[in-house]
Enzyme design. Sequence first.
Site, short mmCIF file in Angstrom:
data_model
loop_
_atom_site.label_atom_id
_atom_site.label_comp_id
_atom_site.label_asym_id
_atom_site.label_seq_id
_atom_site.Cartn_x
_atom_site.Cartn_y
_atom_site.Cartn_z
N ARG A 1 1.48 16.53 -1.10
CA ARG A 1 1.31 16.16 0.30
C ARG A 1 2.14 17.07 1.21
O ARG A 1 1.72 17.41 2.31
CB ARG A 1 1.68 14.69 0.52
CG ARG A 1 0.69 13.71 -0.08
CD ARG A 1 1.05 12.28 0.27
NE ARG A 1 0.98 12.04 1.69
CZ ARG A 1 1.74 11.16 2.35
NH1 ARG A 1 2.66 10.47 1.70
NH2 ARG A 1 1.60 10.99 3.65
N CYS B 1 9.58 12.10 6.15
CA CYS B 1 8.61 11.78 5.08
C CYS B 1 7.26 11.60 5.75
O CYS B 1 6.92 12.35 6.67
CB CYS B 1 9.04 10.54 4.30
SG CYS B 1 9.25 9.05 5.29
#
Length: 285
Positions: free
Chosen positions: A186, A244
Amino acid sequence: MDLHPGGYMNPIITANQLEELINEGSDVLICDCRYDLTNANAGYAMYKNAHITGAIYVNVEHDLSGPKTGKNGRHPLPSPEAWAKTRQRLGIANHTHVVAYDSHGGTFASRLWWMLRSIGHASVQVLDGGLDAWNGSIGNVGREPTPLTSMPEVYPFQGVITTNEMEQNVKADTPKMVIDARTPDRFRGENETLDPVGGHIPGATNRCFKENLVSGKFKSPEQLYKEFVLLIGQQKPGTIIHSCGSGVSACHNLLAMEAAGLSGSRLHVGSWSEWCSDPSRPIER
């Protein structure tokens, strides 16, 4: 209980230590923070099926997040006033010893830990290994929280980096280090299923939160210290920014640094989900 610098508890508690506290009759509020990023109701369903006896359920979406606008990320912080009301409803007084757990290596429990620590709450810990490490009694009937009779004092969140501040950091001649806690794929912009755009904030470094764990439990403070010092080099912990997808798993890296004695780094709450909501912001893949 061992205290870290500043009078705070060690952020991690073992199952044996928690069991000892319960057997001693200590006043401990156990919070089940299990959650599924793809199914907001899954955590509560797991809680109703089985949880540590006496634990209350704390929902990441409803208790540990504020209203979403589509531009402020998937898990924005509630206002300090709303957080005080939530603490009142959950029964978290200033002196309450809170122990949070989940079944994801402490990922979601760390969010509760950070939200309390960031307002100066000293007595909060994450159960190492979560529910899987627990050998004590297990309940299967949910317990309602015991609300406080009056609302606790409202405190502002400390150690927060806004997305505007992150934009300035990206443009700076010597930007502060940004550590992204997402999985490597990701981070690279691959296999993105939670946010509409893949990639990462320019200049960020990747350390997946899972690197803090071995067999589902936190690595030793000594090992975490070695790994984070190798990562941050000569930079002071207080200059480090954690990010994040939505300000949840970044708290895991914050907790791991705290456990290693590297205190003071900050959280970019909006993280990638807020950053990528504005197409004018630069991205890297």
